[in-house]
Design an enzyme around this catalytic site. Structure first.
Site, short mmCIF file in Angstrom:
data_model
loop_
_atom_site.label_atom_id
_atom_site.label_comp_id
_atom_site.label_asym_id
_atom_site.label_seq_id
_atom_site.Cartn_x
_atom_site.Cartn_y
_atom_site.Cartn_z
N HIS A 1 0.82 -1.22 0.00
CA HIS A 1 0.00 0.00 0.00
C HIS A 1 0.85 1.27 0.00
O HIS A 1 0.44 2.29 -0.52
CB HIS A 1 -1.01 -0.03 1.14
N ARG B 1 -10.70 3.85 -1.55
CA ARG B 1 -10.19 3.07 -0.40
C ARG B 1 -10.45 3.87 0.88
O ARG B 1 -9.61 4.65 1.31
CB ARG B 1 -8.69 2.83 -0.56
N ARG C 1 -15.43 1.49 -1.28
CA ARG C 1 -15.15 0.24 -0.58
C ARG C 1 -15.20 0.46 0.93
O ARG C 1 -14.65 1.44 1.43
CB ARG C 1 -13.76 -0.26 -0.98
N GLU D 1 -10.73 -11.34 -4.16
CA GLU D 1 -9.32 -11.17 -3.80
C GLU D 1 -8.69 -12.44 -3.25
O GLU D 1 -7.49 -12.49 -3.02
CB GLU D 1 -9.18 -10.10 -2.70
N ASN E 1 -4.22 -7.26 -6.68
CA ASN E 1 -3.05 -7.15 -5.78
C ASN E 1 -3.11 -8.26 -4.73
O ASN E 1 -2.12 -8.92 -4.44
CB ASN E 1 -3.04 -5.80 -5.06
N ASP E 2 -4.29 -8.42 -4.16
CA ASP E 2 -4.43 -9.47 -3.15
C ASP E 2 -4.63 -10.83 -3.78
O ASP E 2 -4.19 -11.83 -3.22
CB ASP E 2 -5.61 -9.13 -2.22
N ARG F 1 2.67 -9.46 -0.31
CA ARG F 1 2.89 -8.40 -1.29
C ARG F 1 3.76 -7.27 -0.75
O ARG F 1 4.24 -6.43 -1.51
CB ARG F 1 1.54 -7.84 -1.79
N CYS G 1 -9.73 -3.78 -10.19
CA CYS G 1 -9.28 -2.52 -9.57
C CYS G 1 -7.90 -2.65 -8.95
O CYS G 1 -7.43 -1.73 -8.30
CB CYS G 1 -10.30 -2.04 -8.54
C1 PEP Z 1 -6.39 -5.28 -4.52
O1 PEP Z 1 -6.14 -6.09 -3.62
O2 PEP Z 1 -6.11 -5.49 -5.71
C2 PEP Z 1 -7.05 -4.01 -4.21
C3 PEP Z 1 -7.47 -3.21 -5.15
O3 PEP Z 1 -7.18 -3.67 -2.90
P1 PEP Z 1 -5.95 -3.16 -2.03
O4 PEP Z 1 -4.79 -2.91 -2.95
O5 PEP Z 1 -6.39 -1.92 -1.34
O6 PEP Z 1 -5.71 -4.30 -1.09
MG MG Z 2 -7.03 -5.79 -1.70
#
Ligand code: PEP
Ligand code: MG
Length: 564
Positions: free
Chosen positions: A172, A279, A316, A419, A442-443, A453, A496
């Site tokens: 993040h 977010r 979200r 996710e 991402n998750d 990550r 996303c």
């Molecule tokens: C993701 O996990 O891809 C996502 C968009 O949420 P975050 O990056 O805030 O975990």
């Molecule tokens: Mg995420």
């Protein structure tokens, strides 16, 4: 370049305010001296002699010009605030200690650090001066780690680049740096130890490169590259109002990811068709014990809906936890090793459901804001049917509470983030229960490959193109469209995660059937350019061929065919 401890504020004092800031430092030294003087008589009779000597040493260090005069020099020359000046000077002193041959003297570094700690404590609560955020110099922050919450504080623009020793590309911290549209390199391992105050550095965020003390030729090369990239960006701006339509006439929705309500300005400037991911946890950060209540949240959500002027907005619910702890939690967890795997712990919807009163506050604020524009509520990290049911039950409760208190609210669509692999494996349940789904790649990468990550030591294994990830992504898109046959309508699906904003992946995602992408505003126009050049009918079989490849050589060939 500045290397720094990040638990202190970093800002420039306003021009002309330097002496006032030096006075603040002086007052802190007096306070520490008084503290030390008060300690001396309190020492028990039988206290070891070292203890008293130690207080004397600290008193002497306080008088040392290296601490007093030199720190004041940083304030006067650079307009650093006192805390920043102290940590900068600590680094300089620390280096000279490191270079000493005598091990006894080398160990005295710890005394200096303790005196600086005392001074920093004394400065705390003495109210820094108003923050002047301008500087003629391009400053780069090099630190061991920067939390997402700290990174948010840099939104005002003190630094022109960031480097951290730890972290992954989709941590993040990196995501917020990207949203600031500032070059950053994370996971640079030893950078904060090796780079010195006042070194020149080049941060090549695209290449993930950090060049220290570049030669004139390299510097010139990067100057040219910088100019070229600014020109390319200027050219892209012409696409702002061009509809995102592929060569074969497919409309593609390009949405913005935002962290704070004010980010709507950059979303609109980039021509975003709406907000695909707000977010909201960032509203809760840097707030210590004063979390935003229903009214404050309502105002924030309403602001976003009104700013977006009728465009769809996906908000979200909070994704607190893992690398985004609340300040209150961080305090609480300091030195507590019970949460060894925070990414697998109390995070996102799990966190919200563990505190239903807090969750209902957010849901009520969202429902009320829905009267001001088309709102989609997105729930992060769902994996269990129980979580889905509890979420809908709490939504019902929130509506009932609003009704009984006579407050109006609007209609919302409710969606799930995909996710966790478990969510893909039971997608029919998700598609039945929700109005839309949004893939958090991402998750999804993190949980599919079991790669943290935010951990740079496994960053090389974090691979969005891993065949397993692509299978899950492909299935999610296909099944969401196919819901038409049994649900009576297709379920809107978007991506996303950071993959959506990577122009080198746009063709692949289009080929997999994706028509809705949400990304940082700064990336929208580059992705749009790819969309405008794409032919979905041609890409679909090529993307299918990529999914059929499980080994790198074959996959690379199939990917190359997509971009040919
Ligand atoms: C993701 O996990 O891809 C996502 C968009 O949420 P975050 O990056 O805030 O975990
Ligand atoms: Mg995420």
């Amino acid at each position: 370049m500045s290397s720094a401890r990040l638990d202190v504020a970093h800002y420039f004092v306003d021009p002309g305010q330097e002496e006032q800031e030096v006075d603040r430092l002086r007052a802190a030294r007096q306070a520490v001296r008084a503290e030390l003087d008060a300690l001396q008589p309190e020492l028990p009779q039988d206290a070891p002699a070292e203890l008293s000597a130690f207080i004397d040493v600290h008193n002497m260090l306080l008088d040392d010009p290296q601490i007093g005069r030199e720190t004041a020099g940083w304030i006067r020359r650079r307009r650093y605030n006192a805390e920043w000046a102290l940590t900068a000077q600590l680094e300089v002193i620390g280096r000279s200690f490191d270079e000493m041959d005598d091990s006894y003297l080398r160990e005295r570094k710890a005394d200096v650090e303790q005196v600086v700690e005392r001074l920093l404590r004394a400065l705390r609560g003495t109210g820094g001066l108003a923050r002047g955020m301008s500087s003629d110099e391009d400053l780069v922050l090099v630190a061991h780690d920067i939390s997402p919450a700290d990174m948010m504080q840099f939104k005002q623009g003190v630094f022109r680049g960031f480097v951290t020793d730890v972290g992954g590309k989709t941590s993040h911290t990196a995501i917020v740096a990207r949203s600031l549209d500032i070059p950053a390199v994370v996971g640079a391992r030893e950078a904060s130890r090796l780079i010195r105050q006042d070194d020149w550095v080049i941060i090549d965020g695209d290449g993930g490169l950090l060049i220290v003390d570049p030669s004139p030729i390299i510097l010139e090369d990067y100057r040219v590259r910088k100019q070229e990239s600014s020109l390319a960006r200027e050219r892209l701006k012409r696409l702002k109002n061009t509809p995102a339509r592929t060569l074969d006439g497919q409309m593609v929705e390009l949405l913005a990811n935002i962290e704070l309500p004010d980010d709507c300005d950059s979303a609109l400037q980039s021509g975003a068709a709406g907000v695909g991911l707000f977010r909201t946890e960032f509203l809760f950060m840097n707030r210590a014990h004063d979390l935003p209540g229903e009214e404050e949240q309502f105002e924030a959500y309403r602001h976003v809906l009104q700013s977006m002027q009728g465009r769809p907005v996906t908000i979200r619910t909070i994704d607190i936890g893992a690398d985004k702890p609340l300040d209150t939690e961080a305090d609480h967890r300091d030195g507590d090793f019970t949460h060894l795997n925070p990414a697998l712990g109390l995070r996102a919807i799990r966190y919200s459901l563990s505190d239903p009163a807090m969750f209902r506050v957010q849901l009520r604020a969202l429902l009320r804001a829905a009267s001001f524009g088309p709102l989609r509520i997105l729930i992060p990290m769902l994996a269990h049917v129980g979580e889905i049911r509890q979420t809908f039950a709490l939504l019902d409760t929130a509506r009932a509470e609003l009704t009984s208190s006579g407050q109006s609210y609007g209609p919302v669509e409710v969606g799930a983030m995909i996710e966790v692999p478990a969510a893909v494996l039971m997608l029919p349940l998700f598609l039945k229960s929700f109005d839309f789904v949004s893939v958090g790649t991402n998750d999804l990468v993190q949980y599919t490959l079991a790669i943290d990550r935010a951990d740079e030591s496994v960053a090389a294994l974090y691979d969005p193109l891993h065949p397993a990830v692509l299978q899950l992504l492909g299935q999610t898109i296909t099944q969401s469209h196919a819901a038409e046959s049994w649900k009576g309508r297709a379920v809107h699906v978007s991506v996303c995660g950071e993959m959506a904003g990577d122009p080198s992946l746009t063709r692949l995602l289009l080929g997999l059937g994706l028509r809705s992408f949400s990304m940082h505003p700064a990336q929208i126009l580059s992705v749009k350019q790819e969309v405008l050049r794409a032919d979905c009918a041609r890409l679909a079989p090529l993307a299918k061929a990529v999914l059929a490849e499980f080994e790198p050589e074959g996959q690379q060939r199939a990917l190359a065919a997509l971009t040919a």
